[in-house]
Design a protein around this motif. Structure first.
Motif, short mmCIF file in Angstrom:
data_model
loop_
_atom_site.label_atom_id
_atom_site.label_comp_id
_atom_site.label_asym_id
_atom_site.label_seq_id
_atom_site.Cartn_x
_atom_site.Cartn_y
_atom_site.Cartn_z
N GLU A 194 0.82 -1.21 0.00
CA GLU A 194 0.00 0.00 0.00
C GLU A 194 0.85 1.26 0.00
N MET A 195 1.97 1.22 0.69
CA MET A 195 2.87 2.38 0.69
C MET A 195 3.40 2.64 -0.72
N GLU A 196 3.69 1.58 -1.45
CA GLU A 196 4.15 1.73 -2.82
C GLU A 196 3.08 2.38 -3.68
N HIS A 197 1.81 2.08 -3.39
CA HIS A 197 0.71 2.67 -4.15
C HIS A 197 0.53 4.15 -3.83
N PHE A 198 0.65 4.51 -2.56
CA PHE A 198 0.33 5.87 -2.14
C PHE A 198 1.51 6.83 -2.16
N PHE A 199 2.74 6.32 -1.94
CA PHE A 199 3.87 7.21 -1.71
C PHE A 199 4.98 7.00 -2.75
N ASN A 200 5.76 8.08 -2.95
CA ASN A 200 6.86 8.03 -3.90
C ASN A 200 8.04 7.24 -3.36
N LYS A 201 8.23 7.26 -2.03
CA LYS A 201 9.28 6.48 -1.40
C LYS A 201 8.85 6.14 0.01
#
Length: 354
Positions: A336-343
């Motif tokens: 999910e972090m990969e989906h929402f954030f650039n890093k």
């Protein structure tokens, strides 16, 4: 003896008239005495109540757009069809199957019904800026840009499929890709999906409804073309500034959420670089950002605002608990972090409410 001038009335079909844009479109259509209007809408307590004042002035047909036979009954002998019925976010994300059924299959039913029962009909369709996907790094949008809805954007994907079906149809048509239409929005978890630095161009429901109503008279200049529809340069604002003004209007104080409460990518919105093309033809713009925020302030109940001020810290904590980006960040959910954030970052900044 004077010649008698015979005025032929245009027979208009409007779907989704109880929605925010649909209702404004209906009000604008009602100003023209030469329009015979048929409204097709799903029957709910809300739609019946909202359309009740018009029942003696327009034909109201309640039905299911997913039913081909019901669409055929409503589509007979129509000169113009304005198709605004759709499942929109956030419900489109919650129930993507229904969004596909209503948006895509419903549009296909309407197209087929018009081709059979009103082959000369002119179809006006409301698409969305979401078809362009994430444009935070290149926010100036033109109508010929690639259509790339953000991953997981069910609504944007359905709009692309609808556009494709319309363009392939045997009807005359126009497609308006709508900017952020602000009006009657409820706070939801979707507010955290838009990056704070997103430049956004809004358009009010009143101006949008005026655009669809005005377009009928300009079919010869609009047909078989796609346009971006927005409020223009006087309606451009960053999402961060937009939230600040909205929170102030409702009594929520500062929009002081942690930065990781908001996604950094995979949403949509931007500035419609060629949006003036439609305005130059149909002249629909009357309102700007100042008008919009004035309307917001007028609509806020003073007593309700006092209550909100009293409990605003609690309300903002509750809102933060609905933030999917923030939960993914705190829980270290890599996918999910990969989906929402650039890093990905491990440090969590807790909010400080004032």
């Amino acid at each position: 003896m004077k010649d008698t001038i015979v005025t032929t009335k245009k027979r208009i079909l409007l779907t989704g008239a109880s929605g925010t844009v649909g209702f404004e479109t209906l009000k604008h259509l009602m100003k023209n005495p030469n329009y015979e209007i048929t409204v097709f809408d799903v029957k709910t307590r809300k739609s019946v109540k909202k359309l009740a004042p018009f029942r003696n002035r327009v034909e109201i047909v309640y039905g299911d757009i997913c039913s081909a036979s019901e669409m055929e009954k409503a589509s007979q002998n129509k000169d113009v069809a304005i198709h605004l019925a759709a499942i929109i976010p956030p419900f489109a994300d919650v129930n993507p199957e229904l969004a596909y059924k209503v948006n895509v299959q419903g549009t296909a039913n309407l197209i087929h019904a018009l081709e059979e029962k009103s082959p000369q009909c002119y179809l006006l369709f409301s698409s969305s800026i979401s078809v362009y996907g994430d444009r935070i790094n290149n926010p100036e949008i033109s109508v010929n840009d690639p259509l790339k809805p953000s991953p997981g954007d069910q609504y944007g994907e359905t709009k692309v499929l609808c556009e494709q079906a319309i363009v392939k149809s045997n009807l005359s048509w126009s497609i308006f890709r709508l900017a952020a239409i602000m009006g009657n929005h409820k706070i939801s978890k979707l507010m955290f999906h838009m990056p704070l630095d997103t430049p956004m161009e809004i358009c009010t429901p009143e101006d949008t409804g005026r655009a669809f109503a005005n377009a009928i008279a300009f079919q010869d200049q609009l047909e078989n073309r796609i346009f971006n529809l927005g409020g223009g340069e006087d309606c451009v604002i960053s999402y961060r500034s937009f939230l600040v003004k909205m929170f102030d209007a409702f009594g929520l104080g500062k929009a002081n959420f942690p930065e990781k409460a908001f996604a950094e990518k995979n949403f949509h919105c931007g500035i419609l670089f060629d949006g003036d093309q439609l305005e130059e033809i149909i002249r629909f713009r009357r309102q700007n950002l100042a008008d919009y925020f004035e309307m917001v302030h007028q609509q806020v109940n003073p007593f309700q605002k006092k209550i909100t001020i009293l409990f605003r810290n609690f309300i903002k904590r509750w809102l933060l608990s609905k933030s999917e980006p923030y939960q993914a960040y705190r829980n270290g959910n890599e996918e999910e972090m990969e989906h929402f954030f650039n890093k990905n970052e491990k440090k969590v900044i807790e909010p400080v409410y004032q």
